[in-house]
Scaffold this active site. Structure first.
Site, PDB file in Angstrom:
ATOM      1  N   HIS A 263      -8.162   3.077  -3.538  1.00 62.12           N
ATOM      2  CA  HIS A 263      -9.051   3.371  -2.414  1.00 62.12           C
ATOM      3  C   HIS A 263     -10.063   4.434  -2.834  1.00 62.12           C
ATOM      4  O   HIS A 263      -9.721   5.394  -3.523  1.00 62.12           O
ATOM      5  CB  HIS A 263      -8.260   3.902  -1.218  1.00 62.12           C
ATOM      6  CG  HIS A 263      -7.336   2.903  -0.611  1.00 62.12           C
ATOM      7  ND1 HIS A 263      -6.999   2.917   0.734  1.00 62.12           N
ATOM      8  CD2 HIS A 263      -6.657   1.860  -1.140  1.00 62.12           C
ATOM      9  CE1 HIS A 263      -6.168   1.927   1.000  1.00 62.12           C
ATOM     10  NE2 HIS A 263      -5.923   1.284  -0.128  1.00 62.12           N
TER      11      HIS A 263
ATOM     12  N   GLY B 119     -14.096   6.366   5.217  1.00 61.95           N
ATOM     13  CA  GLY B 119     -13.110   7.443   5.296  1.00 61.95           C
ATOM     14  C   GLY B 119     -13.149   8.150   6.633  1.00 61.95           C
ATOM     15  O   GLY B 119     -14.090   8.000   7.415  1.00 61.95           O
TER      16      GLY B 119
ATOM     17  N   LYS C 223     -21.775  -5.536   4.186  1.00 60.09           N
ATOM     18  CA  LYS C 223     -20.923  -5.099   3.073  1.00 60.09           C
ATOM     19  C   LYS C 223     -20.603  -6.264   2.143  1.00 60.09           C
ATOM     20  O   LYS C 223     -20.565  -6.095   0.915  1.00 60.09           O
ATOM     21  CB  LYS C 223     -19.637  -4.470   3.609  1.00 60.09           C
ATOM     22  CG  LYS C 223     -19.830  -3.119   4.268  1.00 60.09           C
ATOM     23  CD  LYS C 223     -18.521  -2.422   4.586  1.00 60.09           C
ATOM     24  CE  LYS C 223     -17.818  -3.016   5.776  1.00 60.09           C
ATOM     25  NZ  LYS C 223     -16.629  -2.213   6.188  1.00 60.09           N
TER      26      LYS C 223
ATOM     27  N   PRO D 113      -0.128   8.842  -2.211  1.00 62.43           N
ATOM     28  CA  PRO D 113       0.424   9.798  -3.177  1.00 62.43           C
ATOM     29  C   PRO D 113       1.234  10.866  -2.459  1.00 62.43           C
ATOM     30  O   PRO D 113       0.713  11.550  -1.585  1.00 62.43           O
ATOM     31  CB  PRO D 113      -0.825  10.421  -3.836  1.00 62.43           C
ATOM     32  CG  PRO D 113      -1.956   9.539  -3.457  1.00 62.43           C
ATOM     33  CD  PRO D 113      -1.594   8.925  -2.143  1.00 62.43           C
TER      34      PRO D 113
ATOM     35  N   GLN E  82      -7.551  -3.545   9.312  1.00 62.09           N
ATOM     36  CA  GLN E  82      -6.716  -2.549   9.963  1.00 62.09           C
ATOM     37  C   GLN E  82      -5.540  -3.262  10.628  1.00 62.09           C
ATOM     38  O   GLN E  82      -5.594  -4.471  10.882  1.00 62.09           O
ATOM     39  CB  GLN E  82      -7.556  -1.818  11.013  1.00 62.09           C
ATOM     40  CG  GLN E  82      -6.888  -0.677  11.717  1.00 62.09           C
ATOM     41  CD  GLN E  82      -6.555   0.457  10.775  1.00 62.09           C
ATOM     42  OE1 GLN E  82      -5.516   0.408  10.139  1.00 62.09           O
ATOM     43  NE2 GLN E  82      -7.420   1.452  10.692  1.00 62.09           N
TER      44      GLN E  82
ATOM     45  N   GLU F 203       0.839  -1.198   0.000  1.00 63.20           N
ATOM     46  CA  GLU F 203       0.000   0.000   0.000  1.00 63.20           C
ATOM     47  C   GLU F 203       0.874   1.248   0.000  1.00 63.20           C
ATOM     48  O   GLU F 203       1.822   1.356   0.780  1.00 63.20           O
ATOM     49  CB  GLU F 203      -0.901  -0.012   1.233  1.00 63.20           C
ATOM     50  CG  GLU F 203      -1.824   1.200   1.350  1.00 63.20           C
ATOM     51  CD  GLU F 203      -2.709   1.109   2.569  1.00 63.20           C
ATOM     52  OE1 GLU F 203      -3.586   0.217   2.596  1.00 63.20           O
ATOM     53  OE2 GLU F 203      -2.496   1.905   3.511  1.00 63.20           O
TER      54      GLU F 203
ATOM     55  N   THR G 169      -3.815   4.883  -1.670  1.00 57.91           N
ATOM     56  CA  THR G 169      -4.802   5.470  -0.769  1.00 57.91           C
ATOM     57  C   THR G 169      -5.426   6.718  -1.388  1.00 57.91           C
ATOM     58  O   THR G 169      -4.873   7.349  -2.284  1.00 57.91           O
ATOM     59  CB  THR G 169      -4.178   5.834   0.585  1.00 57.91           C
ATOM     60  OG1 THR G 169      -3.237   6.896   0.407  1.00 57.91           O
ATOM     61  CG2 THR G 169      -3.483   4.635   1.192  1.00 57.91           C
ATOM     62  N   TRP G 170      -6.577   7.089  -0.862  1.00 56.50           N
ATOM     63  CA  TRP G 170      -7.371   8.201  -1.384  1.00 56.50           C
ATOM     64  C   TRP G 170      -7.140   9.477  -0.607  1.00 56.50           C
ATOM     65  O   TRP G 170      -7.283  10.568  -1.117  1.00 56.50           O
ATOM     66  CB  TRP G 170      -8.853   7.809  -1.335  1.00 56.50           C
ATOM     67  CG  TRP G 170      -9.817   8.675  -2.063  1.00 56.50           C
ATOM     68  CD1 TRP G 170     -10.806   9.431  -1.507  1.00 56.50           C
ATOM     69  CD2 TRP G 170      -9.943   8.856  -3.489  1.00 56.50           C
ATOM     70  NE1 TRP G 170     -11.535  10.071  -2.483  1.00 56.50           N
ATOM     71  CE2 TRP G 170     -11.025   9.725  -3.716  1.00 56.50           C
ATOM     72  CE3 TRP G 170      -9.243   8.376  -4.582  1.00 56.50           C
ATOM     73  CZ2 TRP G 170     -11.421  10.128  -4.990  1.00 56.50           C
ATOM     74  CZ3 TRP G 170      -9.638   8.761  -5.854  1.00 56.50           C
ATOM     75  CH2 TRP G 170     -10.709   9.627  -6.051  1.00 56.50           C
TER      76      TRP G 170
ATOM     77  N   TYR H 201     -12.063  -4.134  11.152  1.00 54.49           N
ATOM     78  CA  TYR H 201     -11.309  -3.603  12.280  1.00 54.49           C
ATOM     79  C   TYR H 201     -11.270  -4.641  13.401  1.00 54.49           C
ATOM     80  O   TYR H 201     -12.155  -4.683  14.256  1.00 54.49           O
ATOM     81  CB  TYR H 201     -11.958  -2.301  12.755  1.00 54.49           C
ATOM     82  CG  TYR H 201     -12.115  -1.307  11.635  1.00 54.49           C
ATOM     83  CD1 TYR H 201     -11.086  -0.425  11.317  1.00 54.49           C
ATOM     84  CD2 TYR H 201     -13.280  -1.281  10.856  1.00 54.49           C
ATOM     85  CE1 TYR H 201     -11.215   0.470  10.266  1.00 54.49           C
ATOM     86  CE2 TYR H 201     -13.408  -0.385   9.799  1.00 54.49           C
ATOM     87  CZ  TYR H 201     -12.380   0.479   9.505  1.00 54.49           C
ATOM     88  OH  TYR H 201     -12.504   1.349   8.461  1.00 54.49           O
TER      89      TYR H 201
END
Length: 594
Positions: A80, A111, A175, A23, A186, A20, A51-52, A154
């Site tokens: 993401h 998020g 989900k 940016p 996580q 992972e 990642t976002w 999590y």
């Protein structure tokens, strides 16, 4: 290729792993991340994820980076996506762009709240939770068959702590039932508890692959910060082990490598055969972990030959990208001097000791505070009161210095031990109306084991110049600049900027000011804190956005919001460094009579 299909191809005897990345905040850091990805890709990951960013703060860079790794270089990339600050139009644009770049993998997340917000609030009522993203994609004729979707879980409980364990299980099951293909967890440190959690997941009929999140320890400070952010439970034995070595970064990194190897071996024995490395854009620890596991190999899928060739192609392209970034950054000349030799080929050594907001702005890990690009805490703004005057704002910053509150919008934890050393000086500046947001005292050859100033391996010595950053009125900034020009030449350097980007500085465009460095046996001098134009401007954007985020906590047209918005428009961010690190009071004496 979709991750779920690649995972199914992996037999239990053939473990897999993913990497992972986030940016980078600067153009050159972005360009120099490409060869880092190349080097790690040569280790044969199943894929990589991008990642976002909290609040979508790095959306465009996320799409650019994921697009490059997927469409240009054929690395199966997971993008993401979060609900934070997302509306349908922006979501459609992101999905359309991802599809056009050949991206087939999405990690759907709720998020984190943007910095300064009291709680998570949706920008679009249709997208409040990760399940809303999963459902939207799966019900879309255009995107449903295109994307493989992962979701988060999590093991130690959601960091918000707003739901109980049973409710979290129900949410996760929902989900999956909505169409998610796999789970990424996580980070965690208690393996037995994690395996127990997996058994509970399976008992509830969740059969999709579970990919544990592994984040190698880098420094003791980052370990504490990130476990707090993620709400991670840490066994007392680990805390005791780390407490013995917390002032020796090299020992902490070594402990982290060995601990991760042990964790992954236990996971294998427990039937878990894949892991996701949260790299923080760092590479050494990940390499050592995989070598220790003897897991470094290529996958024999239909693109294996292309993956082997990516290393050369990606590195060549990164050299070109670095040249382009150097030529275009803030319209300065093409050559960036003073950076040392081998910026691209030696990039793996830049992050021997992770550097927080400062460090080398060309480093892929420059500015890392947490793995997702947001704040390292979600503060309750109520503790900052309801300021309607400048004096009340001054009081907020003074209460922080006096440890009456544990954080501010600009400082995500209590005042550091270093800053406690210069508390009277910081207090004096703050009472003057210069609200301090960053500082360090001078140090001349402190031992690397010093409990306040020390870092790095044992047997070394560390040095640092005093600096301070604060927000001040324009009239005061003019006085500061005037004094530096007349009395501080050669000894004092500064940066000052307002919201509009009107930058004033005593430094050349390509000037670089190392303010923290260490000397250790058998190695080159290590510079961990560098202040120069690009890093200061990157911080400027974040710093002024924090005023806006703080203002957004209060109702429109309220006195509190009007005050904070006016401060954002009128105040200047100032950074001052004194080069005399031998006389520890030099900076404070220089500022005292202004």
């Amino acid at each position: 290729m979709k991750w779920i299909d690649k995972i199914k191809q992996c037999e239990p005897s053939r473990p897999f792993y993913t990497f992972e990345f986030f940016p980078p905040r600067t153009d050159q850091g972005f360009a120099n991340l490409l060869p880092r990805i190349s080097r790690l890709n040569s280790l044969g990951p199943l894929g990589i994820s991008i990642t976002w960013g909290a609040g979508g703060s790095t959306q465009d860079r996320s799409l650019d980076l994921a697009g490059l790794t997927q469409s240009e270089y054929g690395i199966d990339t997971l993008l993401h996506l979060t609900c934070t600050n997302i509306v349908q139009e922006r979501l459609d644009d992101a999905l359309k762009e991802a599809k056009s770049r050949g991206i087939q993998n999405i990690l759907a997340l709720r998020g984190d709240p943007p910095r300064g917000q009291e709680s998570w609030i949706s920008a679009d009522p249709r997208f409040k939770h990760a399940i809303d993203l999963v459902t939207y994609i799966r019900q879309s004729k255009e995107y449903s068959s295109n994307f493989c979707i992962g979701v988060a879980a999590y093991p130690d409980g959601h960091p918000d702590g707003v739901t109980d364990r049973e409710t979290e299980f129900l949410h996760l099951k929902a989900k999956i039932d909505a169409g998610a293909d796999f789970i990424v967890t996580q980070l965690f440190y208690d393996v037995d508890a994690f395996l127990g959690w997996v058994k509970e997941i399976r008992a509830r009929g969740i059969t999709v692959p579970i990919i544990p999140g592994i984040m190698p320890l880098q420094t003791y400070a980052s370990f504490l910060r990130l476990t707090k952010l993620c709400g991670t439970s840490v066994p007392p034995s680990i805390l005791a082990d780390l407490d013995k070595i917390k002032h020796d970064d090299r020992l902490v990194k070594g402990y982290g490598v060995k601990f991760a190897i042990d964790v992954i071996k236990k996971l294998e024995n427990g039937g878990i055969h894949g892991v996701n490395f949260c790299t923080l854009n760092l590479e050494k620890s990940v390499q050592l972990i995989l070598e220790g596991l003897q897991w470094t190999f290529h996958y024999d899928d239909h693109r294996s030959n292309k993956l082997i060739n990516v290393k050369t192609d990606l590195t060549i392209s990164a050299h070109k990208a670095t040249d382009t970034a150097a030529q275009t950054l803030t319209d300065k000349p093409g050559k960036v001097s003073g950076a040392g030799k081998g910026e691209v080929t030696s990039a793996s050594t830049w992050d021997e000791f992770p550097n927080g907001r400062f460090g080398d702005f060309k480093s892929p890990a420059f500015g890392v505070q947490d793995p997702w690009g947001g704040s390292t805490s979600h503060p309750n703004a109520a503790k900052w009161g309801r300021p309607t005057t400048l004096d009340q704002l001054t009081s907020v910053f003074l209460r922080y210095l006096h440890s009456e509150i544990s954080d501010t919008p600009f400082s995500d934890g209590p005042l550091s031990e270093e800053s406690q050393v210069i508390l009277p000086q910081l207090e004096k500046l703050t009472k003057r109306g210069w609200w301090t947001v960053g500082s360090q005292p001078a140090a001349d050859g402190a031992k690397s084991t010093d409990p306040v100033f020390g870092w790095g391996p044992r047997g070394g010595y560390v040095y640092q110049k005093a600096f301070v950053e604060f927000f001040a009125p324009e009239a005061d900034v003019e006085r500061i600049i005037s004094k530096i020009g007349s009395q501080g030449k050669g000894w004092v350097d500064y940066f000052a900027v307002n919201l509009e980007g009107d930058l004033r500085t005593s430094m050349d465009d390509d000037g670089r000011n190392a303010v923290t460095w260490g000397v250790f046996p058998g190695q080159e001098i290590v510079q961990t804190t560098i202040i120069e134009r690009e890093s200061f401007l990157a911080w400027k954007d974040a710093a002024f956005s924090l005023w806006a985020e703080w203002a957004s906590v209060y109702p429109p047209q309220s006195p509190e919001r009007e005050l904070l918005e006016s401060v954002r428009k009128e105040r200047w961010l100032v950074s001052i460094v004194h080069h005399d690190y031998i006389h520890t009071d030099s900076l404070w004496d220089f500022l005292s009579d202004l």
